[in-house]
Motif scaffolding. Sequence first.
Motif, PDB file in Angstrom:
ATOM      1  N   ASP A 520       0.750  -1.225   0.102  1.00 56.99           N
ATOM      2  CA  ASP A 520      -0.014  -0.071  -0.033  1.00 56.99           C
ATOM      3  C   ASP A 520       0.791   1.246   0.089  1.00 56.99           C
ATOM      4  O   ASP A 520       0.337   2.273  -0.396  1.00 56.99           O
ATOM      5  CB  ASP A 520      -0.906  -0.205   1.229  1.00 56.99           C
ATOM      6  CG  ASP A 520      -2.214  -0.878   1.036  1.00 56.99           C
ATOM      7  OD1 ASP A 520      -2.300  -1.348  -0.154  1.00 56.99           O
ATOM      8  OD2 ASP A 520      -3.207  -1.046   2.005  1.00 56.99           O
ATOM      9  N   LYS A 540      -0.778  11.538   2.717  1.00 59.27           N
ATOM     10  CA  LYS A 540      -1.884  11.487   2.957  1.00 59.27           C
ATOM     11  C   LYS A 540      -2.394   9.996   3.103  1.00 59.27           C
ATOM     12  O   LYS A 540      -3.191   9.270   4.251  1.00 59.27           O
ATOM     13  CB  LYS A 540      -3.043  11.904   1.795  1.00 59.27           C
ATOM     14  CG  LYS A 540      -3.087  13.178   1.714  1.00 59.27           C
ATOM     15  CD  LYS A 540      -4.066  13.764   0.495  1.00 59.27           C
ATOM     16  CE  LYS A 540      -4.231  15.333   0.576  1.00 59.27           C
ATOM     17  NZ  LYS A 540      -4.865  15.479  -0.898  1.00 59.27           N
ATOM     18  N   LYS A 541      -1.708   8.895   2.318  1.00 55.79           N
ATOM     19  CA  LYS A 541      -1.875   7.436   2.661  1.00 55.79           C
ATOM     20  C   LYS A 541      -1.234   7.158   4.046  1.00 55.79           C
ATOM     21  O   LYS A 541      -1.708   6.376   5.064  1.00 55.79           O
ATOM     22  CB  LYS A 541      -1.018   6.890   1.627  1.00 55.79           C
ATOM     23  CG  LYS A 541      -1.032   5.542   1.778  1.00 55.79           C
ATOM     24  CD  LYS A 541      -2.409   4.767   1.589  1.00 55.79           C
ATOM     25  CE  LYS A 541      -2.916   4.302   0.208  1.00 55.79           C
ATOM     26  NZ  LYS A 541      -4.130   3.811   0.054  1.00 55.79           N
ATOM     27  N   VAL A 543      -0.884   9.224   6.697  1.00 53.72           N
ATOM     28  CA  VAL A 543      -1.690   9.536   7.724  1.00 53.72           C
ATOM     29  C   VAL A 543      -2.972   8.631   7.986  1.00 53.72           C
ATOM     30  O   VAL A 543      -3.439   8.209   9.063  1.00 53.72           O
ATOM     31  CB  VAL A 543      -2.024  11.048   7.621  1.00 53.72           C
ATOM     32  CG1 VAL A 543      -3.242  11.227   8.288  1.00 53.72           C
ATOM     33  CG2 VAL A 543      -1.032  12.107   7.668  1.00 53.72           C
ATOM     34  N   LYS A 544      -3.789   8.239   6.811  1.00 49.33           N
ATOM     35  CA  LYS A 544      -4.888   7.455   6.785  1.00 49.33           C
ATOM     36  C   LYS A 544      -4.670   6.124   7.513  1.00 49.33           C
ATOM     37  O   LYS A 544      -5.273   5.481   8.047  1.00 49.33           O
ATOM     38  CB  LYS A 544      -5.218   7.215   5.270  1.00 49.33           C
ATOM     39  CG  LYS A 544      -6.545   6.658   5.127  1.00 49.33           C
ATOM     40  CD  LYS A 544      -6.999   6.318   3.841  1.00 49.33           C
ATOM     41  CE  LYS A 544      -8.372   5.752   3.651  1.00 49.33           C
ATOM     42  NZ  LYS A 544      -8.733   5.559   2.192  1.00 49.33           N
ATOM     43  N   LYS A 545      -3.301   5.497   7.353  1.00 47.58           N
ATOM     44  CA  LYS A 545      -3.050   4.478   7.817  1.00 47.58           C
ATOM     45  C   LYS A 545      -2.432   4.539   9.239  1.00 47.58           C
ATOM     46  O   LYS A 545      -2.323   3.227  10.025  1.00 47.58           O
ATOM     47  CB  LYS A 545      -2.018   3.513   6.930  1.00 47.58           C
ATOM     48  CG  LYS A 545      -2.651   3.176   5.539  1.00 47.58           C
ATOM     49  CD  LYS A 545      -1.324   2.417   4.870  1.00 47.58           C
ATOM     50  CE  LYS A 545      -1.417   1.073   5.234  1.00 47.58           C
ATOM     51  NZ  LYS A 545      -2.639   0.192   5.074  1.00 47.58           N
ATOM     52  N   ASN A 550      -0.829  14.291  11.657  1.00 41.87           N
ATOM     53  CA  ASN A 550      -1.064  15.176  10.502  1.00 41.87           C
ATOM     54  C   ASN A 550      -0.101  16.225  10.336  1.00 41.87           C
ATOM     55  O   ASN A 550       0.128  16.734   9.175  1.00 41.87           O
ATOM     56  CB  ASN A 550      -2.231  15.870  10.910  1.00 41.87           C
ATOM     57  CG  ASN A 550      -3.641  14.986  10.827  1.00 41.87           C
ATOM     58  OD1 ASN A 550      -3.776  14.112   9.776  1.00 41.87           O
ATOM     59  ND2 ASN A 550      -4.587  15.045  11.731  1.00 41.87           N
TER      60      ASN A 550
END
Length: 656
Positions: A520, A540-541, A543-545, A550
């Motif tokens: 990923d 962004k990836k 942070v999302k995981k 941030n």
Amino acid sequence: MNDNKSNYYTQQILKAFLENDMVTNNQLASEIGLSEKTIRTKIDAINTMLMENGLGEICKKPRIGMWLNADEYQRSKILMNITSSNRDVIQNDQTRMIAALRRILKMNRTTSLTTRQLADSLYLSVPTALKVINDCKDWLKIFSIDLNIIRNKGLELECSEVSYRLALKNFIMKMENTSDIDASILYFMPGLNLNLIRKSIISTEKEWGFNLADESFNEILIYSCMSVFECMQDKRKSLQISKSELKTLSQYSEYRLAEMVFKKITETMDLEIPVEDIAFLSIQILCARMIDQGYNGTGLHSILEEYDSKLEAFVKKVIDVVSNVTNVDLTNDEELYRGLLLHLRPMIFRMKYERTYTNELTGYIKSELKQTLRISWLISVLFEEDFGLKITEDELSYIALYIQSALDRNSAPITAVLVSNASMGINQMICDKLKRSCDELKTIRVSSMHDFNIRDCEDVNLIITTKHLYLEDPRIVEISDWLNDTGVNKVKEKIRQINYQSNEKKVHFDAACHQLFEPDLIFVHQKVKDKAELLNLIGKKLVKKGYVTNKYIQTVFDRENITPTSIGNGVAIPHGDQNEINEAKVAIATLQEPILWDSEKVDVVFLLVVKMSNEFEANRTQMFYKQYIKLVDSDEKVNILRSIESNVDFYTYLVQ
């Protein structure tokens, strides 16, 4: 010291009680401009203060009113309080202690002070003043200062001059909680030409090319004022600094900075600042935000020793890491150890105060010492972990030179054959020049073009030729007949490749590194317009995981603004602040078209979301970096990465 508005309302309420036999909440609220609820709260607090200080009490009678129950002496003390020029109303234990400390610390410089005098100045009873003195004792103990009560004499501080200066600086900067540093300095050190001292520091800043942060500037200002004030006194209190400490300090840029500050201050004053004061100021500049001197009375020698110990431990860690990554044992290279240690001292000073420093060899190092510069990038992570400072590319390039010199010294001897049709004299000149330029090159056999046979070269590491041989052999280096600098550099680069190859173990990432990768976080053949778009995409990836906060990607951009992270071969290795990393990972991207990264085109990017916060993380980061350098050390190897078609195939390639 106290909140001015709260002080004002307290003064007005007390004044109303003194001027009236009876008052009501409604009357006070109307006259002072507060709600009745607020008036009731303030009266309760004032009553507590009056009773604690033996100044009477406020009595209340429901539906009738309130009055002050106090005798004439008590009323006169209250009146003195509210008409005093400083208008300090002692409201709680902390503010009492701060007010007492101001007078006690001032006493050590200019006047004597008895317990009764302290009590009267604070409008306290003697028993209450004694309680406050005990609080002051506890605070002063932090700085190894004893506060004694001497019979028939009064209060006395028992301490070294160093401890006193540390305590006074801390009090002015922290305890008083005031933005008016000047007023505090002049309270403790009256008669100073504060404007001259401030201008001298600002002038030194400009000459040295940096701007001190407000906290650092104020600290230097306060310490400079202490030294000047002491020199103005008849009975000066000396600082105890040994000759050996002075000798050690003189090696530091901070000492020269302190020297310059005092030189400018005394240019228009009939004063001579002792070297001990210069040394003391230089130590405070040296230690600012770098180590915790702890104020434990261990003395200047211990502070300096602690700072040097930190540097020495860091240099040893750096050498261990480089040895591990290169498989060349440099741990006994005394020249590397001493060279890095001496270089780090002024380098930290430059980084701490953001002094620009240009290394004119950076371009050459990026071009000719790519491998070594890549190793140095790992050191930048160590540097930030230990010192909290971001190292620049120019500074890193100098470190790369130290490492390269050590690798050259410690590499195994290289054997070579020179293939040439030149005369014996020219061939001898070429051999001598190569041996002088390349320490590892100990043996060079000469062969004519006519006699040369590749089958006779199985025992040599390097084939140097002045003519094209029409052979495919990675050992061949073609140079000119007269061996110019370009030829020497080509030979050196080939020797470096040989050394890396000879030290190289089986190419694979250690199993401990596998958890850094995941499909990923691998982006193949991405189409982006610039660096910002790519980093935001990856960020962004992450942070999302949940792998980073941030704030992490902004720290990557901040670092990019300070230090370029392109490392040649079309590869970049951006990285951010470890404090914003939740779990270590390595994110990877290959691009359809190269983008401009600093001044170079890049199409392969490794975002190193790595940590060095504990032994496991540090070891794993070193293991990763060791293999990563081999992964991208040539165009051929990077081309393999570019050719991989899917993120799953890329992941498989890394962990196979």
